[in-house]
Design an enzyme around this catalytic site. Sequence first.
Site, PDB file in Angstrom:
ATOM      1  N   ASP A   8       4.029   2.641   3.098  1.00  0.00           N
ATOM      2  CA  ASP A   8       2.744   2.093   2.695  1.00  0.00           C
ATOM      3  C   ASP A   8       1.805   2.234   3.904  1.00  0.00           C
ATOM      4  O   ASP A   8       2.272   2.369   5.042  1.00  0.00           O
ATOM      5  CB  ASP A   8       2.965   0.614   2.333  1.00  0.00           C
ATOM      6  CG  ASP A   8       1.671  -0.103   2.058  1.00  0.00           C
ATOM      7  OD1 ASP A   8       0.925   0.323   1.165  1.00  0.00           O
ATOM      8  OD2 ASP A   8       1.398  -1.099   2.765  1.00  0.00           O
ATOM      9  N   ASP A  10      -1.767   0.444   4.518  1.00  0.00           N
ATOM     10  CA  ASP A  10      -2.424  -0.793   4.958  1.00  0.00           C
ATOM     11  C   ASP A  10      -1.386  -1.895   5.163  1.00  0.00           C
ATOM     12  O   ASP A  10      -0.686  -2.272   4.218  1.00  0.00           O
ATOM     13  CB  ASP A  10      -3.439  -1.202   3.874  1.00  0.00           C
ATOM     14  CG  ASP A  10      -3.954  -2.602   4.053  1.00  0.00           C
ATOM     15  OD1 ASP A  10      -4.332  -2.945   5.180  1.00  0.00           O
ATOM     16  OD2 ASP A  10      -3.984  -3.357   3.063  1.00  0.00           O
TER      17      ASP A  10
HETATM   18  P1  B16 Z   1      -9.325   1.071  -1.247  1.00  0.00           P
HETATM   19  P2  B16 Z   1      -1.945  -0.109   0.679  1.00  0.00           P
HETATM   20  C1  B16 Z   1      -4.184  -1.125  -0.379  1.00  0.00           C
HETATM   21  O1  B16 Z   1      -3.555  -0.314   0.586  1.00  0.00           O
HETATM   22  C2  B16 Z   1      -4.638  -2.431   0.248  1.00  0.00           C
HETATM   23  O2  B16 Z   1      -3.523  -3.200   0.640  1.00  0.00           O
HETATM   24  C3  B16 Z   1      -5.448  -3.231  -0.760  1.00  0.00           C
HETATM   25  O3  B16 Z   1      -5.920  -4.420  -0.155  1.00  0.00           O
HETATM   26  C4  B16 Z   1      -6.625  -2.372  -1.219  1.00  0.00           C
HETATM   27  O4  B16 Z   1      -7.399  -3.068  -2.205  1.00  0.00           O
HETATM   28  C5  B16 Z   1      -6.097  -1.069  -1.811  1.00  0.00           C
HETATM   29  O5  B16 Z   1      -5.323  -0.373  -0.831  1.00  0.00           O
HETATM   30  C6  B16 Z   1      -7.215  -0.150  -2.272  1.00  0.00           C
HETATM   31  O6  B16 Z   1      -7.953   0.265  -1.154  1.00  0.00           O
HETATM   32  O7  B16 Z   1     -10.396   0.129  -1.652  1.00  0.00           O
HETATM   33  O8  B16 Z   1      -9.484   1.619   0.158  1.00  0.00           O
HETATM   34  O9  B16 Z   1      -9.122   2.193  -2.257  1.00  0.00           O
HETATM   35  O10 B16 Z   1      -1.390  -1.397   1.175  1.00  0.00           O
HETATM   36  O11 B16 Z   1      -1.436   0.297  -0.693  1.00  0.00           O
HETATM   37  O12 B16 Z   1      -1.823   0.993   1.694  1.00  0.00           O
HETATM   38 MG    MG Z   2       0.059  -2.564   2.241  1.00  0.00          MG
END
Ligand code: B16
Ligand code: MG
Length: 218
Positions: A8, A10
């Site tokens: 993953d 984030d």
């Molecule tokens: P975006 P991951 C996720 O990343 C985040 O944890 C989540 O908080 C966010 O809303 C989602 O990506 C979408 O992100 O707005 O940049 O498309 O943890 O799956 O790497």
């Molecule tokens: Mg994450």
Amino acid sequence: MKGAVIFDLDGVIVSTDDCHYRAWQQLADEEGIYFDAEINQRLRGVSRMDSLEIILERADRNYTNEEKKVLADRKNAYYRELIQALTPDNILPGVGPILAGLKEHGIKIAVGSSSKNTPLILDRIGLKDYFDAVADGNDLSKSKPDPEVFLLAAERLGVPPEHCVVVEDADAGVEAALAAGMRVLGVGAAAANLRATLRADSLDGLTWADLSKLPTLE
Ligand code: B16
Ligand code: MG
């Protein structure tokens, strides 16, 4: 056969979670919607539009689909402004040595993220061409806990799901990995998730060999 590890992004490779939190807080404050750290925890690993729906649970009026799109775009603009400042120094402790160790031992590595900003983030932290495959929010029709993101990453790697291990910080991501038939190491916020196959506070101090103890990688 050699397995693969799907990371993953984030909260696992880089702490963009704080940037998401600040951007959503700014939007919620401007809209007069109550938002706090506890609600923010529910947004981990969840897509942008699904995150907005969670925030709007506390709104005192309904929003049209057009208004929701404008709000999501506004939040994303705040977020992109914040992540411009990312550099390779923002890669979380322990990540670099684990990635290098896995590569050195012929174990493929991929990113499996809900974020549509994955290409920008990987570029900012200097890992754009480092992974064998990337599956991200731009490719997906369903958000974690649906297994789509990890199944797509495995397909792009050419490794069967049962030979893949996922590293996740979100409960939604742990469920997505299990639904994909993969083992999962829960870190950070998911270190307390008893559904994870293995748990650790962070990747700092772990080595590629700790991950390779999972039978899927042998
Ligand atoms: P975006 P991951 C996720 O990343 C985040 O944890 C989540 O908080 C966010 O809303 C989602 O990506 C979408 O992100 O707005 O940049 O498309 O943890 O799956 O790497
Ligand atoms: Mg994450």
